[in-house]
Design a protein around this motif. Structure first.
Motif, PDB file in Angstrom:
ATOM      1  N   GLU A 366       0.878  -1.172   0.000  1.00 39.19           N
ATOM      2  CA  GLU A 366       0.000   0.000   0.000  1.00 39.19           C
ATOM      3  C   GLU A 366       0.914   1.220   0.000  1.00 39.19           C
ATOM      4  O   GLU A 366       2.115   1.094   0.272  1.00 39.19           O
ATOM      5  CB  GLU A 366      -0.870  -0.009   1.264  1.00 39.19           C
ATOM      6  N   PRO A 367       0.354   2.382  -0.283  1.00 34.62           N
ATOM      7  CA  PRO A 367       1.198   3.578  -0.304  1.00 34.62           C
ATOM      8  C   PRO A 367       1.857   3.838   1.053  1.00 34.62           C
ATOM      9  O   PRO A 367       1.235   3.661   2.100  1.00 34.62           O
ATOM     10  CB  PRO A 367       0.218   4.694  -0.658  1.00 34.62           C
ATOM     11  N   LEU A 368       3.102   4.225   1.001  1.00 34.53           N
ATOM     12  CA  LEU A 368       3.847   4.568   2.216  1.00 34.53           C
ATOM     13  C   LEU A 368       3.912   6.093   2.287  1.00 34.53           C
ATOM     14  O   LEU A 368       4.529   6.730   1.439  1.00 34.53           O
ATOM     15  CB  LEU A 368       5.261   3.973   2.139  1.00 34.53           C
ATOM     16  N   ILE A 385      13.140   0.714   2.436  1.00 31.59           N
ATOM     17  CA  ILE A 385      12.849   0.690   1.006  1.00 31.59           C
ATOM     18  C   ILE A 385      11.388   0.369   0.743  1.00 31.59           C
ATOM     19  O   ILE A 385      10.910  -0.720   1.034  1.00 31.59           O
ATOM     20  CB  ILE A 385      13.793  -0.304   0.293  1.00 31.59           C
ATOM     21  N   ASP A 386      10.707   1.389   0.222  1.00 35.24           N
ATOM     22  CA  ASP A 386       9.322   1.209  -0.203  1.00 35.24           C
ATOM     23  C   ASP A 386       9.400   0.521  -1.553  1.00 35.24           C
ATOM     24  O   ASP A 386      10.108   0.976  -2.446  1.00 35.24           O
ATOM     25  CB  ASP A 386       8.684   2.599  -0.334  1.00 35.24           C
ATOM     26  N   HIS A 387       8.731  -0.589  -1.709  1.00 35.55           N
ATOM     27  CA  HIS A 387       8.701  -1.216  -3.028  1.00 35.55           C
ATOM     28  C   HIS A 387       7.291  -1.646  -3.365  1.00 35.55           C
ATOM     29  O   HIS A 387       6.463  -1.885  -2.491  1.00 35.55           O
ATOM     30  CB  HIS A 387       9.742  -2.321  -3.178  1.00 35.55           C
ATOM     31  N   GLN A 390       2.468  -6.683  -6.857  1.00 31.98           N
ATOM     32  CA  GLN A 390       1.089  -7.169  -6.819  1.00 31.98           C
ATOM     33  C   GLN A 390       1.067  -8.682  -6.646  1.00 31.98           C
ATOM     34  O   GLN A 390       2.040  -9.355  -6.992  1.00 31.98           O
ATOM     35  CB  GLN A 390       0.383  -6.854  -8.150  1.00 31.98           C
ATOM     36  N   THR A 391      -0.049  -9.196  -6.196  1.00 32.98           N
ATOM     37  CA  THR A 391      -0.230 -10.642  -6.127  1.00 32.98           C
ATOM     38  C   THR A 391       0.114 -11.255  -7.493  1.00 32.98           C
ATOM     39  O   THR A 391       0.752 -12.306  -7.578  1.00 32.98           O
ATOM     40  CB  THR A 391      -1.693 -10.971  -5.770  1.00 32.98           C
ATOM     41  N   GLU A 392      -0.310 -10.572  -8.532  1.00 33.30           N
ATOM     42  CA  GLU A 392      -0.116 -11.079  -9.888  1.00 33.30           C
ATOM     43  C   GLU A 392       1.356 -11.276 -10.218  1.00 33.30           C
ATOM     44  O   GLU A 392       1.721 -12.208 -10.931  1.00 33.30           O
ATOM     45  CB  GLU A 392      -0.720 -10.103 -10.913  1.00 33.30           C
ATOM     46  N   PHE A 480      -3.413  -1.480 -13.258  1.00 34.71           N
ATOM     47  CA  PHE A 480      -4.548  -0.764 -12.672  1.00 34.71           C
ATOM     48  C   PHE A 480      -4.110   0.204 -11.579  1.00 34.71           C
ATOM     49  O   PHE A 480      -4.850   0.486 -10.655  1.00 34.71           O
ATOM     50  CB  PHE A 480      -5.619  -1.724 -12.142  1.00 34.71           C
ATOM     51  N   ASP A 481      -2.872   0.659 -11.700  1.00 41.92           N
ATOM     52  CA  ASP A 481      -2.392   1.696 -10.776  1.00 41.92           C
ATOM     53  C   ASP A 481      -1.977   2.920 -11.581  1.00 41.92           C
ATOM     54  O   ASP A 481      -1.378   2.802 -12.645  1.00 41.92           O
ATOM     55  CB  ASP A 481      -1.175   1.193  -9.982  1.00 41.92           C
ATOM     56  N   TRP A 482      -2.306   4.092 -11.026  1.00 39.40           N
ATOM     57  CA  TRP A 482      -1.809   5.341 -11.592  1.00 39.40           C
ATOM     58  C   TRP A 482      -0.396   5.571 -11.088  1.00 39.40           C
ATOM     59  O   TRP A 482      -0.073   5.199  -9.952  1.00 39.40           O
ATOM     60  CB  TRP A 482      -2.654   6.532 -11.126  1.00 39.40           C
TER      61      TRP A 482
HETATM   62  O1  PRX Z   1      -2.355  -0.636  -5.688  1.00 34.21           O
HETATM   63  C1  PRX Z   1      -1.100  -1.243  -5.504  1.00 34.21           C
HETATM   64  C2  PRX Z   1      -0.873  -1.482  -4.022  1.00 34.21           C
HETATM   65  O2  PRX Z   1      -1.333  -2.795  -3.769  1.00 34.21           O
HETATM   66  C3  PRX Z   1      -1.748  -3.432  -4.973  1.00 34.21           C
HETATM   67  C4  PRX Z   1      -1.356  -4.877  -4.976  1.00 34.21           C
HETATM   68  O3  PRX Z   1      -1.815  -5.506  -3.819  1.00 34.21           O
HETATM   69  P1  PRX Z   1      -1.602  -7.044  -3.591  1.00 34.21           P
HETATM   70  O4  PRX Z   1      -2.076  -7.781  -4.773  1.00 34.21           O
HETATM   71  O5  PRX Z   1      -2.191  -7.358  -2.284  1.00 34.21           O
HETATM   72  O6  PRX Z   1      -0.044  -7.266  -3.575  1.00 34.21           O
HETATM   73  C5  PRX Z   1       0.785  -6.753  -2.585  1.00 34.21           C
HETATM   74  C6  PRX Z   1       2.186  -7.196  -2.839  1.00 34.21           C
HETATM   75  C7  PRX Z   1       3.185  -6.394  -2.079  1.00 34.21           C
HETATM   76  C8  PRX Z   1      -1.083  -2.644  -6.062  1.00 34.21           C
HETATM   77  O7  PRX Z   1      -1.762  -2.762  -7.292  1.00 34.21           O
HETATM   78  N1  PRX Z   1       0.548  -1.385  -3.665  1.00 34.21           N
HETATM   79  C9  PRX Z   1       1.405  -2.401  -3.452  1.00 34.21           C
HETATM   80  N2  PRX Z   1       2.608  -1.926  -3.083  1.00 34.21           N
HETATM   81  C10 PRX Z   1       2.517  -0.577  -3.078  1.00 34.21           C
HETATM   82  C11 PRX Z   1       1.202  -0.235  -3.456  1.00 34.21           C
HETATM   83  N3  PRX Z   1       0.809   1.046  -3.567  1.00 34.21           N
HETATM   84  C12 PRX Z   1       1.711   1.997  -3.295  1.00 34.21           C
HETATM   85  N4  PRX Z   1       2.981   1.740  -2.918  1.00 34.21           N
HETATM   86  C13 PRX Z   1       3.427   0.477  -2.796  1.00 34.21           C
HETATM   87  N5  PRX Z   1       4.673   0.234  -2.408  1.00 34.21           N
END
Ligand code: PRX
Length: 631
Positions: A366-368, A385-387, A390-392, A480-482
């Motif tokens: 999620e956003p940090l 380190i923010d990284h 996605q599950t995908e 699907f992320d901006w």
């Molecule tokens: O929207 C982005 C957000 O989490 C989504 C993926 O979530 P999930 O499938 O549960 O996988 C998490 C694996 C770490 C993304 O499409 N997201 C994930 N990391 C970040 C993030 N948004 C902002 N910053 C991040 N570092």
């Protein structure tokens, strides 16, 4: 060109050589003939013809050199247990588990559904499936029976593995009754249920002829040895369900060889974890982070991995730092929400422990936000380190790669495209590239790198339609992320383009919540949006139109109705999806063609300008929303 930029460039322009080199990090029973088969876009097959096995790479291959080294350390502040398993002991446990599973007729390609708390047996079961070539599908223990049933019907497992109960903050969550209910709801239930009875649920009752007792079978198979089943690289290792725009979760299918290589490679270049060191990932085996960086990644790398059952604040907010200090963890991986929780506690808890072993803290999911990033960075004095992934994808998309080049952390940005990813930032559906500082949709030009999903389980068409149809005429994977990129190439994530929200790092589809709420008999219509939350990032908020208004005509009845709706969400999806509030209105803001004005609704809920409302059918809906929010 910097070392990292060069590394990244090679991964795209010279795929074969680059990935041949990275593939040396794992054992191959049979070498691969070709690095990549991309003859059927967007389906990519990595390391074609190669035979390998995740369990062999995670355990067996380390026995000669690190058999006596701890492989897995289980720490539970719920049961006050700490138990360490060496690689040799883990090998024994996993062989035993594999024998038990195999005795149920489970073999290569068969599915096994896991619904497990954070206990070592969860990891044993995953590794045992991998050993047999069976496909595991772990369902997060916080999901309700109905969610579990949907996943059962999609994966059609031969066997389900569970425990009598999980624990959270000292409270027992009885898993077995949830599983019983899921099986009752399912159209394609598994024949057998293997239960690890922890002795927590005193009323535990096995179903005769269906439920198997793990302890008893473990005695029977105590010294079993089960040979590794060598899989062709593209054969599936697991399915993991995740939310999207529709109410029906997708089964992300992962391969075997590509995943093993991607993880081994990331352990080196991104996480900088060395064999023999300790990695502490605070996620859950039910999430992708748990799959990649509690179980498979650190073990493939020959590290000691920590499996923690408990809260970050119990017995006190120092517990995670105590674990880092006690086990001299060099790599830690957590989520922004968890750090925000700790930030609210007394910093003295952190100062109590010697954290000098730690080289990096990685955060994702999620956003940090910058204040949290700064706070933890200043407190730890190591790069945080923010990284982003996605599950995908199964492993990072955007990150710094300190194993290649030490890089400057920029607050608010998860860094640069990870090697292997041909990342694009696209301005619009025409696929035009955004320029620096211009907002765009983050997309990946296929082939997706090793480790990423290979398809949607059982539905190739859905894979293409869901992920590769955002930019007509161009075959590009949409995240699907901006995002937006600055002049130095740092990318910033600006939120989802679809209806997925992120609650405490957990990904939830608002449509799923809406569908769950619809199950309540008095609901005519409902809209759920994600609203910014200082602790959890986002929280779902529901606006509901009821059929029978007499049921909400007093404060007490309204409160009662709200409680009932929340209970429906709990029972359909699980408490993690429960809306913070259900607000009642008689009209939802829609366009003249009947499309819900979701963005406007969300903006209003966050106290922002609702934006362009020229298409609204009835402006009175806005006043209702405003009124409901004020109340
Ligand atoms: O929207 C982005 C957000 O989490 C989504 C993926 O979530 P999930 O499938 O549960 O996988 C998490 C694996 C770490 C993304 O499409 N997201 C994930 N990391 C970040 C993030 N948004 C902002 N910053 C991040 N570092």
């Amino acid at each position: 060109m910097g070392a990292y930029a060069d590394f990244h460039r090679r991964s795209i322009t010279d795929r074969d050589a680059f990935w041949t080199e990275e593939a040396r990090r794992i054992d191959w029973h049979r070498p691969f003939d070709r690095v990549l088969d991309y003859s059927n876009p967007p389906f990519a097959k990595w390391f074609v013809g190669g035979q390998t096995n995740l369990c062999h790479n995670a355990i067996d291959r380390h026995l000669a050199t690190r058999g006596e080294q701890p492989a897995l350390v289980y720490i539970s502040t719920e049961t006050n247990t700490e138990k360490s398993y060496t690689y040799r002991e883990l090998h024994t446990e996993v062989n035993r588990f594999a024998a038990i599973i195999a005795a149920q007729g489970v073999g290569r390609g068969d599915r096994v559904l896991l619904y497990m708390p954070m206990i070592p047996e969860a990891a044993f079961a995953m590794l045992a499936c991998a050993r047999l070539g069976a496909v595991h599908s772990v369902v997060f223990g916080g999901f309700a029976s109905a969610s579990c049933a949907t996943r059962i019907d999609d994966a059609r497992p031969k066997l389900l593995i569970t425990a009598d109960a999980g624990l959270r903050g000292g409270r027992a969550i009885h898993y077995k009754p949830l599983v019983d209910e899921a099986i009752r709801l399912a159209k394609y239930p598994p024949q057998k249920v293997l239960v690890v009875n922890r002795g927590i649920d005193k009323d535990f009752k096995p179903v005769p002829g269906r439920d198997l007792d793990y302890a008893e079978l473990a005695r029977q198979h105590a010294t079993a040895q089960v040979p590794v089943t060598w899989l062709e690289s593209s054969e599936p290792s697991y399915i993991l369900y995740t939310s999207g725009t529709t109410g029906k979760p997708k089964g992300v299918q992962r391969d075997t060889g590509g995943y093993a290589v991607a993880l081994a490679s990331s352990m080196e270049h991104i996480y900088c974890g060395k064999p023999g060191e300790t990695m502490f990932t605070t996620s859950d085996v039910g999430w992708v982070v748990g799959h990649s960086y509690i179980v498979y990644g650190p073990l493939i790398q020959g590290m000691t991995t920590i499996l923690y059952e408990g809260l970050p604040t119990r017995p006190d907010a120092g517990i995670w730092w105590k674990i880092v200090a006690d086990h001299k963890a060099t790599v830690m991986f957590s989520s922004p929400t968890a750090i925000r929780v700790l930030k609210k506690q007394d910093p003295a808890y952190m100062a109590k422990y010697d954290l000098s072993s730690l080289r990096h803290l990685f955060l994702a999911g999620e956003p940090l936000d910058e204040p949290t990033h700064r706070w933890i960075h200043d407190a730890l004095k190591v790069p945080v380190i923010d990284h982003y992934w996605q599950t995908e994808t199964g492993w990072p998309i955007l990150s710094l790669a300190p194993g290649i080049e030490p890089a400057r952390v920029k607050y608010g940005s998860p860094g640069f495209p990870v090697y292997g990813y041909d990342l694009r930032l696209l301005r619009g559906p025409d696929g035009a590239e955004a320029t620096d500082q211009e907002k765009g949709v983050l997309a990946i030009a296929p082939p997706l790198p090793p480790g990423c999903m290979t398809t949607v389980w059982g539905d190739d068409e859905r894979f293409v339609k869901t992920y590769f149809s955002d930019f007509p005429g161009k075959l590009l994977y949409s995240t699907f992320d901006w995002g937006v990129r600055d002049q130095e190439g740092y990318t910033f994530i600006l939120g989802r383009t679809d209806d997925v929200i992120n609650v405490a790092g957990h990904r939830i589809g608002t449509r799923e919540i809406e569908e769950a709420i619809q199950a309540h008999s008095n609901i005519a219509e409902v809209a759920v949006v994600g609203v910014a939350d200082p602790l959890k990032g986002q929280m779902p908020l529901a606006f509901a139109v009821v059929k029978d208004a007499s049921k909400i005509d007093t404060d007490a009845s309204r409160a009662q109705q709200e409680k009932e709706i929340m209970a429906v969400v709990d029972s359909q999806l699980g408490a993690i999806a429960r809306p913070s509030r259900v607000l009642f209105v008689t009209l939802l803001p829609k366009t003249r063609s009947g499309k819900l004005l979701r963005r406007s609704l969300q903006a209003l809920a966050e106290g922002r300008d609702p934006g362009d409302l020229t298409t609204i059918e009835d402006p009175a809906a806005l006043e209702q929303i405003r009124g409901a929010l004020k109340s």
